[in-house]
Design an enzyme around this catalytic site. Structure first.
Site, PDB file in Angstrom:
ATOM      1  N   ASN A  68       7.574  -9.052  14.239  1.00  0.00           N
ATOM      2  CA  ASN A  68       8.811  -8.828  14.989  1.00  0.00           C
ATOM      3  C   ASN A  68       9.478  -7.586  14.416  1.00  0.00           C
ATOM      4  O   ASN A  68       9.662  -7.476  13.205  1.00  0.00           O
ATOM      5  CB  ASN A  68       9.700 -10.066  14.841  1.00  0.00           C
ATOM      6  CG  ASN A  68      10.978  -9.974  15.649  1.00  0.00           C
ATOM      7  OD1 ASN A  68      11.898  -9.245  15.289  1.00  0.00           O
ATOM      8  ND2 ASN A  68      11.050 -10.713  16.743  1.00  0.00           N
TER       9      ASN A  68
ATOM     10  N   CYS B 298      18.751  -9.766  19.159  1.00  0.00           N
ATOM     11  CA  CYS B 298      19.447 -10.454  18.073  1.00  0.00           C
ATOM     12  C   CYS B 298      20.953 -10.257  18.221  1.00  0.00           C
ATOM     13  O   CYS B 298      21.420  -9.128  18.274  1.00  0.00           O
ATOM     14  CB  CYS B 298      19.007  -9.938  16.714  1.00  0.00           C
ATOM     15  SG  CYS B 298      19.914 -10.754  15.380  1.00  0.00           S
TER      16      CYS B 298
ATOM     17  N   LEU C 130      19.572 -10.372   9.976  1.00  0.00           N
ATOM     18  CA  LEU C 130      18.261  -9.731   9.833  1.00  0.00           C
ATOM     19  C   LEU C 130      17.988  -9.182   8.437  1.00  0.00           C
ATOM     20  O   LEU C 130      17.425  -8.105   8.268  1.00  0.00           O
ATOM     21  CB  LEU C 130      18.083  -8.635  10.898  1.00  0.00           C
ATOM     22  CG  LEU C 130      17.898  -9.162  12.321  1.00  0.00           C
ATOM     23  CD1 LEU C 130      18.006  -8.025  13.335  1.00  0.00           C
ATOM     24  CD2 LEU C 130      16.560  -9.867  12.483  1.00  0.00           C
TER      25      LEU C 130
ATOM     26  N   GLY D 127      14.277 -24.578  20.890  1.00  0.00           N
ATOM     27  CA  GLY D 127      14.486 -26.015  20.681  1.00  0.00           C
ATOM     28  C   GLY D 127      13.266 -26.897  20.717  1.00  0.00           C
ATOM     29  O   GLY D 127      13.390 -28.114  20.868  1.00  0.00           O
TER      30      GLY D 127
ATOM     31  N   ILE E 190      22.427 -14.558  10.309  1.00  0.00           N
ATOM     32  CA  ILE E 190      21.812 -14.122   9.057  1.00  0.00           C
ATOM     33  C   ILE E 190      21.985 -12.602   8.910  1.00  0.00           C
ATOM     34  O   ILE E 190      22.213 -12.100   7.813  1.00  0.00           O
ATOM     35  CB  ILE E 190      20.299 -14.467   9.037  1.00  0.00           C
ATOM     36  CG1 ILE E 190      20.070 -15.959   9.337  1.00  0.00           C
ATOM     37  CG2 ILE E 190      19.676 -14.074   7.713  1.00  0.00           C
ATOM     38  CD1 ILE E 190      20.643 -16.918   8.349  1.00  0.00           C
TER      39      ILE E 190
END
Lengths: 266, 346
Positions: free
Chosen positions: B98, B129, B72, B243, B70
């Site tokens: 975050n 990230c 961020l 997950g 994406i």
């Protein structure tokens, strides 16, 4: 800040049958969602039997009848293939209604023109049904099998003009060629509403600009969450100060043609 | 039945939160579930200025997982405070914010800005990230840099600091250790795993960015192992994520040593997952006669000894001794009267 209402419900499959070619009709009993649907909105379905297709799949709502809503879909991948195998009585998780849809034409206003490519026509049916003014539907596809719902629109009192690329139904050529002829001949059309492949939408946007008509376009973008969170379905949109990414699932899928940039500016 | 846990000085009414980037800014999900039932709301990564993000396509579905890049995209600190904070601050549960930057100074500046905001539950440092050119993962895969980022943020804020670690390291142990030593109150483990998917017809990557980060059910066993490794090493609490689709997944993380868990990718396809995890966790505790969720933390029964030589029972010992409400005196002293209202509610 809190946007329009939406529901996440387990929807029973009432009808799931092939229509023509790879196109299927799915009718769901979704009492929480169906009554809320506005033209151009979509539902996000989770197809349970397909274990490795984690994500939901977005589908434009085609028709609404009481507690039920229908979609038209084309089998294009593993998710839709799994959906096509599901019998009536089974359930899918349905989230909706989602997105910003079409604005309804005004009673007594100018004549609306709808432009559909392939199963994009599904996104326009509710608009045609609920519009207080009838107009013309320009409908295109590769071949005859891609021309869906034509009698439905006629039954609503809309004129339908069809173009197929191979000439197997209606005029041979692109639907936007038909539209250009209509606009060139000084037709009464006051506003364009379109849903279909990106190439067609760009051509419609160009014609709208050429003839000084407003246009609302429904984009078919790859989606993930469908509710404005993941930022997968973004498209570049003009703003007062330049441009920004907006979400096809939230600010769209219907955008004003003049806003859309089509390419990310370099 | 006690479900409350402590993340350092931050009390959660239950151990279930959501993973940054999968829950927007909370308000989007408020239409579908009662956010006040969560342990905390964790929002998408914020940096100083608005960020446009990466070109599309930004996500690709893969077998039992999701690849994303994406980039961020976000409104920046000011945009966040204007658009989203008024909604978040009226929640009864804490908000974990975050944050990220492209330099150490930027991380610290964002932390400082939020330190001035009343009602923030905690800051989660995104040092992992994989999808931005500068910053992000480089801080999470260099122990020395990681230490400096954590220390720089620690200096400018009294808010609870949670460091979100990268899985893309040979061993997570030194990273967990340095994050703890430099003042993290807790760890989040793990961020997405760097990955690539290719369209064989076009021979191009399926993401506009080329490579991305892998999330979803396919990474869960990796994440559980990383939580276990870190839990054997440090005494600060861990938020386990990767997950989680249901309560059973979440309980695995708790047994591996996580004090709390975060639901991530599942929010995209099953928005009620976090609440279902909470319900399932209570049913499991009832079935197993567990009265306090903290009695699950680190209680996996591993054969033999750990690779780093820790004793078998250390996870459990840690679970019993290191996580009680009085365990973290530093946090309690530091926060004192400035304890955000959201953090103390239950």
């Amino acid at each position: 800040m809190l946007a329009q209402p939406m529901k996440d419900e387990s929807a029973e499959i009432i009808v799931n049958r092939p229509e023509v070619g790879l196109y299927h009709l799915l009718m769901l009993r979704a009492p929480g969602i169906a009554p809320l649907v506005a033209p151009g909105q979509f539902v996000h379905l989770r197809i349970w039997p397909c274990a490795d297709a984690l994500l939901r799949r977005p589908f434009s709502v085609y028709r609404v009848e009481g507690d039920c809503l229908s979609i038209l879909y084309k089998v294009v991948g593993k998710g839709t293939a799994a959906l096509a195998r599901m019998p009536p009585g089974e359930h899918v998780a349905a989230l909706g209604p989602l997105g910003h849809g079409f604005s309804l034409p005004c009673a007594g206003g100018g004549m609306p023109i709808l432009v559909a490519g392939g199963y994009g026509v599904a996104a326009l049916y509710l608009l045609a049904e609920r519009s207080p003014v009838r107009g013309i539907l320009f409908q295109g596809g590769r071949r005859k099998e891609d021309i869906l719902c034509e009698p439905d629109f006629r039954a609503l009192g809309w004129e339908v003009r069809v173009a197929t690329e191979d000439g197997s139904w209606g005029t041979r050529g692109l639907v936007t060629d038909l539209l250009r002829e209509e606009l060139r001949s000084g037709g009464r059309g006051a506003k364009l509403y379109a849903c279909g492949p990106t190439g067609m939408l760009r051509a419609v946007a160009q014609l709208a600009e050429e003839y000084g008509l407003p246009a609302e376009l429904s984009l078919d973008e790859r989606m993930c969450c469908g509710m404005g969170v993941c930022l997968t379905c973004v498209v570049p949109v003009r703003t007062d100060t330049g441009w920004e990414y907006q979400r096809a699932c939230t600010e769209g899928p219907v955008f004003d043609a003049r806003q859309l940039l089509w390419e990310v500016p370099s | 039945m006690n479900l409350a846990v402590q993340l350092g000085p931050l009390r959660l009414q239950n151990p279930v939160t959501v993973a940054s980037g999968t829950f927007g800014y909370g308000v989007e999900y408020a239409r579908l579930l009662d956010l006040n039932q969560l342990g905390a709301v964790t929002v998408k990564g914020i940096c100083l200025k608005p960020v446009r993000g990466n070109p599309t396509p930004r996500t690709a579905e893969v077998a039992s997982g999701l690849l994303n890049a994406i980039g961020l995209q976000g409104p920046g600190v000011d945009g966040f405070l204007r658009q989203y904070w008024p909604f978040l601050r009226q929640l009864r549960v804490p908000t974990i914010i975050n944050i990220w930057g492209t330099t150490i100074e930027e991380y610290a500046e964002v932390a400082r800005r939020f330190d001035e905001v009343e009602g923030v539950g905690a800051l989660e440092l995104n040092v992992s990230c994989p999808n931005i050119k500068e910053g992000g993962a480089q801080f999470g895969t260099d122990c020395r840099l990681l230490g400096r980022v954590v220390a720089a943020c620690r200096r400018v804020t009294r808010l609870p600091l949670i460091t979100k670690l990268s899985p893309n390291v040979t061993s997570i142990v030194p990273y967990a250790r340095v994050a703890a030593e430099e003042g993290s109150d807790a760890l989040s483990i793990m961020n997405s795993y760097p990955a690539l998917a290719i369209d064989i017809e076009t021979r191009r990557p399926r993401l506009g960015n080329g490579v991305g980060g892998l999330t979803g059910p396919c990474i869960k066993p990796i994440a559980v192992k990383l939580v276990y490794d870190a839990a054997c090493t440090v005494r600060i609490p861990i938020i386990g994520m990767g997950g989680i689709q249901n309560a059973a997944d979440a309980i695995e993380f708790l047994l591996a040593g996580a004090t709390a868990v975060a639901v991530g990718t599942a929010n995209f396809y099953a928005p009620r997952t976090a609440l279902e995890v909470l319900e399932g966790l209570q049913a499991y505790m009832h079935r197993h006669g567990v009265a306090d969720v903290r009695d699950l933390i680190g209680r996996v029964e591993m054969p033999g000894k750990f690779e780093n030589g820790s004793a078998l029972g250390e996870g459990s010992v840690r679970g019993a001794s290191g996580l009680g409400p009085s365990a973290d005196t530093r946090g309690g002293n530091l926060l004192g009267s400035s304890m955000p209202s959201g953090a103390t509610s239950g």
